[in-house]
Design a protein around this motif. Structure first.
Motif, PDB file in Angstrom:
ATOM      1  N   HIS A 266     -44.676 -28.481 -98.172  1.00 58.29           N
ATOM      2  CA  HIS A 266     -43.752 -29.067 -98.807  1.00 58.29           C
ATOM      3  C   HIS A 266     -42.980 -30.287 -98.881  1.00 58.29           C
ATOM      4  O   HIS A 266     -43.175 -31.078 -98.091  1.00 58.29           O
ATOM      5  CB  HIS A 266     -42.739 -27.802 -99.011  1.00 58.29           C
TER       6      HIS A 266
ATOM      7  N   LYS B 247     -48.510 -21.765-104.526  1.00 64.64           N
ATOM      8  CA  LYS B 247     -49.507 -20.733-103.898  1.00 64.64           C
ATOM      9  C   LYS B 247     -49.596 -19.723-104.534  1.00 64.64           C
ATOM     10  O   LYS B 247     -48.788 -19.185-105.267  1.00 64.64           O
ATOM     11  CB  LYS B 247     -47.282 -20.140-103.036  1.00 64.64           C
TER      12      LYS B 247
ATOM     13  N   SER C  10     -48.318 -19.925-108.134  1.00 64.50           N
ATOM     14  CA  SER C  10     -47.179 -20.269-108.560  1.00 64.50           C
ATOM     15  C   SER C  10     -47.130 -21.719-108.248  1.00 64.50           C
ATOM     16  O   SER C  10     -47.402 -22.380-107.152  1.00 64.50           O
ATOM     17  CB  SER C  10     -45.733 -19.610-107.141  1.00 64.50           C
ATOM     18  N   GLU C  11     -46.565 -22.430-109.304  1.00 68.21           N
ATOM     19  CA  GLU C  11     -46.546 -24.273-109.028  1.00 68.21           C
ATOM     20  C   GLU C  11     -45.006 -24.628-109.437  1.00 68.21           C
ATOM     21  O   GLU C  11     -44.445 -23.520-109.545  1.00 68.21           O
ATOM     22  CB  GLU C  11     -47.438 -24.372-109.809  1.00 68.21           C
ATOM     23  N   GLU C  12     -44.811 -25.197-108.048  1.00 71.39           N
ATOM     24  CA  GLU C  12     -43.138 -25.444-107.592  1.00 71.39           C
ATOM     25  C   GLU C  12     -42.434 -26.847-107.583  1.00 71.39           C
ATOM     26  O   GLU C  12     -43.303 -27.528-106.688  1.00 71.39           O
ATOM     27  CB  GLU C  12     -42.642 -24.592-106.656  1.00 71.39           C
TER      28      GLU C  12
ATOM     29  N   LEU D 290     -46.914 -23.908 -94.223  1.00 67.23           N
ATOM     30  CA  LEU D 290     -46.855 -24.323 -95.208  1.00 67.23           C
ATOM     31  C   LEU D 290     -47.056 -25.584 -95.690  1.00 67.23           C
ATOM     32  O   LEU D 290     -45.834 -25.600 -95.049  1.00 67.23           O
ATOM     33  CB  LEU D 290     -46.048 -23.060 -96.261  1.00 67.23           C
TER      34      LEU D 290
ATOM     35  N   VAL E  88     -45.159 -14.926 -97.434  1.00 68.10           N
ATOM     36  CA  VAL E  88     -44.760 -16.372 -96.840  1.00 68.10           C
ATOM     37  C   VAL E  88     -43.294 -15.632 -96.120  1.00 68.10           C
ATOM     38  O   VAL E  88     -43.520 -15.930 -94.897  1.00 68.10           O
ATOM     39  CB  VAL E  88     -43.709 -17.347 -97.978  1.00 68.10           C
TER      40      VAL E  88
ATOM     41  N   THR F  84     -45.858 -28.396-105.727  1.00 69.24           N
ATOM     42  CA  THR F  84     -46.553 -27.146-104.304  1.00 69.24           C
ATOM     43  C   THR F  84     -47.217 -26.468-104.847  1.00 69.24           C
ATOM     44  O   THR F  84     -46.704 -25.600-106.231  1.00 69.24           O
ATOM     45  CB  THR F  84     -45.502 -26.618-103.794  1.00 69.24           C
TER      46      THR F  84
ATOM     47  N   TYR G 226     -48.491 -22.739 -98.543  1.00 64.73           N
ATOM     48  CA  TYR G 226     -47.850 -23.140 -99.973  1.00 64.73           C
ATOM     49  C   TYR G 226     -49.514 -25.140 -99.661  1.00 64.73           C
ATOM     50  O   TYR G 226     -48.853 -25.526 -98.352  1.00 64.73           O
ATOM     51  CB  TYR G 226     -46.638 -23.842-100.024  1.00 64.73           C
TER      52      TYR G 226
END
Length: 660
Positions: free
Chosen positions: A201, A168, A150-152, A199, A551, A166, A175
């Motif tokens: 962020h 994960k 997951s890229e956010e 994590l 998470v 970020t 993250y």
């Protein structure tokens, strides 16, 4: 909605800085003072406040300025899906930019204006990819193509060459922060090897593109630090060394790169805003209050900073002059007023401020504030024809004591128009999720519908909620489903004393952690409730920790302890082991792709209740995740809830009868 046409804002100036004291709002403490307002224009079961009408009102999500500040991109479900739309800064009919069945979020306009970056997942599974779309041609490119990673939250460097975001992996609890080179099409890792219980962020670029500031948070949520990373070397430096548990969050780089605008509870246990000097690592505080204050952005000329203040569920926007120390509050309509814009709330030239207004009778819409003229104008318009603000109920802020006497609990109470104080009415105790979240004075479609159907609603901020300081937020650690449940039960105690209600006609309802507390309520205090509606709940701490996203697994271990060492606590706080106590009929809703509270949690309850001959209904939306994003599913879900409650806990004078 309230017709908020462009209006002049006369800024109230004051010269407070560290001595700032925000006034406490008026709150009702005597339940007998809760009243119903007469309104001859509003009738029960009014069609304009039906589920179909209310859920067709548009939802406006995150947004971003174009570089020339003439256009705004935002997320909306106008088409029934959360896609990207663009609209002129002065307002007007928006143009749909992306067309997809999948939800999209976090649009960020590139500094050269050629691309808009955003993230999109697959049927609500929270496995996000980073995409870019051309605002001129609508061409879409998936930059990451990683179904198991997951890229956010993409953020552009000032020169537009790089995207920070970020990252994960699906099986990871961590993250990290990566940078994507748009020219070379390769990826650089800014952080690596972060511990499993931490994590990273909110990456923030310095204006020269040499540095990225970010926040590193512990899984427990009670401690965090700010780091700054050299983009070339990848080396990170800690800016907030401290003893004990304190929260620090980076909000924005000053244009000269020497300071960070930050939010922290290190000063007095409440979130306040300060300036962190990077070289000395020293913080000068801009606020010193005992409410929740959140940093926003520097103005492009560095002369001002913006922040928001959350005072018992109502949020205001402030502008602060750094040279004079003067602070101005924008007298915006009551509700939740937020600074928005992925890069900054300020336009590039600093002349305008982008914000979102959301109130009990007004869905969230984008507004633009002109600094020179002190005027605002509305950019988006969410209400559909026939739905009027004046037909909706404004809540009352109430305070009541916790059952153990340790806390004052804040809640919002919605009373239907024309309700008679005759002891025959029905009510809903509406429990927010999180638990580190807060019920605020914002637009809630379902609450407005049910109030129009004749139900009183109370929405409590139980211990563990945000908005009331560090001590209150930490008060349910290693006690989930304990003291916080008692605060929810005390909400039912409070509204029973209003004189409006039949004490047998009270519903308990909530989503996510609110769904968990709903299950705890119907098992631990079964005699209180006429019905229960747990939405995307978890019900078994053992299976939840085993199956949830890593998470959340780390977070639950940090806030509840080890399942083996604390086995007795885990069992006592898992409602699945007490379903034999349930007396109320249940309606459970779940998402088939939910990584937070897997559908198996709700299925456990449904099977157990059915096996003992209890009343239970279960609906799983297989193409949804933790939150139902598709409009047709939102409508279906809340029609089910409305019909279920009318069948089992009918309001007074609704021409309904109790189900046998």
């Amino acid at each position: 909605m309230r017709n908020l046409i462009p209006f002049a804002i006369f800024m109230v100036m004051s010269s407070f800085t560290s001595a700032q004291t925000l006034p406490a709002p008026q709150a009702i403490t005597d339940p007998k003072q809760i009243a119903s307002k007469p309104n001859a224009q509003v009738e029960q079961n009014q069609q304009s406040l039906s589920i179909e009408k209310l859920y067709m009102t548009r939802q406006v999500g995150r947004s971003s300025w174009s570089p020339d500040a003439r256009t705004i991109v935002f997320v909306s479900n106008i088409s029934g899906r959360n896609n990207l739309w663009i609209v002129p800064e002065e307002g007007g009919w928006p143009t749909q930019l992306t067309v997809s069945d999948q939800r999209q979020a976090a649009p960020a306009w590139s500094p050269d204006g050629k691309w808009i970056a955003y993230m999109s997942d697959y049927d609500g599974d929270e496995q996000w990819d980073i995409f870019i779309v051309s605002p001129k041609t609508g061409q879409v490119v998936n930059l990451t193509h990683t179904r198991e990673i997951s890229e956010e939250n993409p953020r552009w460097s000032a020169d537009g060459r790089y995207l920070a975001y970020t990252v994960k992996p699906k099986t990871s609890s961590v993250y990290e922060i990566d940078v994507y080179d748009m020219l070379m099409r390769d990826v650089k890792h800014i952080t690596t090897g972060t511990q499993a219980d931490k994590l990273n962020h909110n990456p923030i670029w310095s204006h020269d593109g040499k540095w990225i500031a970010y926040t590193q948070e512990q899984a427990k949520g009670t401690d965090s630090n700010i780091f700054v990373a050299d983009v070339v070397t990848g080396q990170s430096s800690l800016l907030t060394p401290h003893d004990g548990e304190q929260v620090f969050r980076a909000d924005d780089f000053s244009p000269d790169g020497r300071k960070l605008l930050i939010t922290s509870n290190a000063l007095n246990g409440y979130d306040n805003v300060g300036l962190l000097e990077i070289a000395s690592k020293k913080t000068s505080w801009l606020t010193e209050d005992k409410w929740e204050i959140s940093g926003g952005n520097f103005s492009p000329d560095s002369k001002q900073v913006a922040w928001t203040t959350n005072v018992d569920g109502n949020t205001d926007i402030y502008l602060h002059e750094l040279a004079t120390g003067k602070t101005a509050v924008l007298p915006l309509p009551k509700g939740v007023n937020e600074l928005v814009g992925e890069n900054s709330a300020f336009s590039e030239d600093g002349s305008r401020l982008l914000y979102k207004h959301n109130g009990a009778s007004a869905p969230g819409d984008l507004w633009v504030y002109q600094l020179a003229s002190a005027k605002s104008h509305e950019v988006t318009h969410s209400l559909v024809a026939g739905v009027h603000s004046e037909d909706m109920v404004e809540p009352s802020l109430v305070h009541y004591p916790s059952r153990d006497g340790k806390w004052t609990i804040s809640a919002f109470v919605y009373v239907p128009f024309n309700m008679v104080r005759n002891g025959q009415n029905a009510a809903i105790v509406y429990v927010h999720g999180g638990p580190t979240a807060q019920t605020v004075n914002s637009f809630n479609r379902f609450i407005q519908h049910m109030v129009n159907q004749g139900y009183m609603v109370i929405a409590p901020n139980y211990r563990g909620s945000t908005g009331y300081g560090k001590e209150f937020q930490h008060a349910n650690l290693f006690d989930m489903g304990g003291g916080d449940l008692q605060d929810v039960l005390a909400a039912a105690d409070f509204i029973k004393q209003t004189g409006f209600l039949d004490p047998k006609k009270i519903v308990l309802m909530g989503g996510s952690y609110g769904g968990y507390l709903t299950m705890m309520g119907v098992t631990k205090a079964p005699e209180v409730w006429g019905a229960g509606v747990p939405i995307v709940p978890f019900v078994n701490w053992f299976t939840e920790i085993q199956n949830e996203d890593p998470v959340l697994q780390q977070s639950d271990l940090a806030t509840m302890g080890d399942p083996e060492k604390n086995k007795a606590l885990f069992q006592d706080r898992s409602p699945i082991f007490f379903v034999d106590q349930i007396k109320a009929p249940l309606l459970l809703l779940a998402g088939g792709n939910d990584p937070r509270c897997p559908k198996e949690e709700a299925q456990q309850v449904a099977n157990a209740v059915r096996n003992r001959g209890g009343k239970v209904e279960l609906k799983v939306y297989e193409n949804e995740g933790h939150g139902f994003a598709r409009v047709e599913n939102q409508i279906d879900a809340y029609q089910r809830v409305s019909g279920f409650l009318k069948a089992h806990v009918p309001p007074a004078d609704c021409s309904c009868s109790l189900s046998e």
